[in-house]
Scaffold this motif. Sequence first.
Motif, PDB file in Angstrom:
ATOM      1  N   GLU A   1      -1.352  -2.311  -4.451  1.00 37.59           N
ATOM      2  CA  GLU A   1      -0.874  -3.164  -5.536  1.00 37.59           C
ATOM      3  C   GLU A   1      -0.840  -4.607  -5.049  1.00 37.59           C
ATOM      4  O   GLU A   1      -0.487  -4.885  -3.905  1.00 37.59           O
ATOM      5  CB  GLU A   1       0.537  -2.719  -5.935  1.00 37.59           C
TER       6      GLU A   1
ATOM      7  N   LYS B   1       0.849  -1.195   0.000  1.00 37.02           N
ATOM      8  CA  LYS B   1       0.000   0.000   0.000  1.00 37.02           C
ATOM      9  C   LYS B   1       0.882   1.240   0.000  1.00 37.02           C
ATOM     10  O   LYS B   1       1.872   1.299   0.717  1.00 37.02           O
ATOM     11  CB  LYS B   1      -0.885   0.007   1.252  1.00 37.02           C
ATOM     12  N   ASN B   2       0.514   2.207  -0.822  1.00 35.14           N
ATOM     13  CA  ASN B   2       1.135   3.523  -0.700  1.00 35.14           C
ATOM     14  C   ASN B   2       0.021   4.557  -0.622  1.00 35.14           C
ATOM     15  O   ASN B   2      -1.141   4.203  -0.471  1.00 35.14           O
ATOM     16  CB  ASN B   2       2.127   3.795  -1.838  1.00 35.14           C
ATOM     17  N   ASN B   3       0.376   5.820  -0.725  1.00 35.89           N
ATOM     18  CA  ASN B   3      -0.629   6.872  -0.525  1.00 35.89           C
ATOM     19  C   ASN B   3      -1.740   6.867  -1.576  1.00 35.89           C
ATOM     20  O   ASN B   3      -2.819   7.386  -1.331  1.00 35.89           O
ATOM     21  CB  ASN B   3       0.033   8.258  -0.532  1.00 35.89           C
ATOM     22  N   PHE B   4      -1.465   6.287  -2.723  1.00 37.40           N
ATOM     23  CA  PHE B   4      -2.420   6.431  -3.827  1.00 37.40           C
ATOM     24  C   PHE B   4      -3.199   5.154  -4.150  1.00 37.40           C
ATOM     25  O   PHE B   4      -4.361   5.207  -4.511  1.00 37.40           O
ATOM     26  CB  PHE B   4      -1.682   6.923  -5.089  1.00 37.40           C
ATOM     27  N   PHE B   5      -2.554   4.006  -4.053  1.00 34.85           N
ATOM     28  CA  PHE B   5      -3.271   2.784  -4.441  1.00 34.85           C
ATOM     29  C   PHE B   5      -2.674   1.562  -3.741  1.00 34.85           C
ATOM     30  O   PHE B   5      -1.621   1.635  -3.119  1.00 34.85           O
ATOM     31  CB  PHE B   5      -3.256   2.609  -5.971  1.00 34.85           C
TER      32      PHE B   5
ATOM     33  N   THR C   1      -8.537  -4.364  -4.112  1.00 31.31           N
ATOM     34  CA  THR C   1      -9.550  -3.783  -3.222  1.00 31.31           C
ATOM     35  C   THR C   1     -10.942  -4.357  -3.417  1.00 31.31           C
ATOM     36  O   THR C   1     -11.802  -4.178  -2.577  1.00 31.31           O
ATOM     37  CB  THR C   1      -9.622  -2.253  -3.432  1.00 31.31           C
TER      38      THR C   1
END
Length: 498
Positions: free
Chosen positions: A396, A390-394, A441
């Motif tokens: 993976e 997980k990062n700030n945008f999506f 997700t």
Amino acid sequence: MIAGVKRERDVDEDEEEEVRVKIGRSHGIEDKRSRHCPYLDTINRSVLDFDFEKLCSISLSHINVYACLICGKYFQGRGQKSHAYIHSVQFTHHVFLNLHTLKFYCLPDNYEIIDSSLEDITYVLKPTFTKQHIAGLDKHGKLYRAYDGTTYLPGIVGLNNIKANDYANVVLQALSNVPPLRNYFLEEDNYCRIRRPPGDIMFLLVQRFGELMRKLWNPRNFKAHVSPHEMLQAVVLCSKKTFQITKQGDAVDFLSWFLNALHGALGGTKKKTSIISKVFQGSMRIFSKKLPHPDLPAEEKEAFLLKDEYQEKMSESTFLYLTLDLPTAPLYKDEKEQLIIPQVPLFNILAKFNGNNEKEYKTYKENFLKRFQLTKLPPYLIFCIKRFTKNNFFVEKNPTIVNFPITNVDLREYLTEEAQATEKITTYDLVANVVHDGKPTEGSYRIHVLHHGTGKWYELQDLQVIDILPQMITLSEAYIQIWKRQDKDEGAESHTGA
């Protein structure tokens, strides 16, 4: 206020009736109608469902709730003007069950029904297990027939996906197939006397998990599936809505929270054990070394590395599961422009715990090099395969397939030398395999479980239950696995197994 007064009156009228019946019995008088209720043939077992919250369908109160055994709806009270009483007059539905006392009543005549033919209904509402019954659960694979005609294996039962709770369902199903944990919760006496501080709601998780476990293993169910509605409502409440029924969650996050919450609710601490720590807790050594900032000049880095705070430090830690890291998935395609799904052997990702492999961990301010080595193996070992970043945008997902044998995984080489000398059995067999399919997700979950009595594997996805060949299990995107340490007399058996 009026509703509160009415609720109290319903309770008072019921209690007055109980007192009259008890006085009558003490004088040797029993209402003859008790054993000769003419309405028992109107009971409709096919509509009875005790998996949902015990609330009156009109007042939404949970006090003094009765189930109408003709239509299956719940109503409060049985005194005159109560919702159950009015329902009985309005719809000529006469047989009711008090969901708390497990007593049957005929309304509106208001007498208790005593009839052994109703015992199957009370057993579905509140299944009980003797020690003898529990001891035999894993010794046979007898199929049972539900009231609706479907056959099922107790324990291998579908769980209803109410909206988006399959992430929790697969964890609950996995844990229900861990025999020592299951056996503990099948017998309510094991935990009903645990004292909790006033106002502590976490023990509700323990009660609901025990109820769910007994429903999943009930050999006399009316239907071949169970709804985890009450269990999940307790999860929503106790997790302060971190985990919900209506929103897809992460199975590993849920497993971690649920095991720790159960451990705490059962009185467990870092030093005090519970059934959770007895079954799943192992321990490891962590060797950690602080790294200088990568942008510093080489000379400064070398100077920092001589300082005490940059020397390797060792600590001991316990774990309830081990996180296995997947190698970064390559993005090259084959000649047909199809993405190639990479594969990795289980032992490659287990090398994280061999005491030699170092991995860099980055925090907001600092970087560390860490290596791990196991010091104690638990009876049941849980692997969580890290598929999501997980990062700030999506978010993976790594689709790498892990190749693993189903039996005889020996973990001796991941133990310290001292532990190798003391741990006699270090070989494990797979008993549960949780799979995540689809996008990060919005994907779905399914689970493979081993039925200990038959030695057969089954795939469960919501209400669907199918048998599956063991070799098919290894082709899936495994996310959580539960492994059972072999018993002394089991080593020979498992070689002839799946």
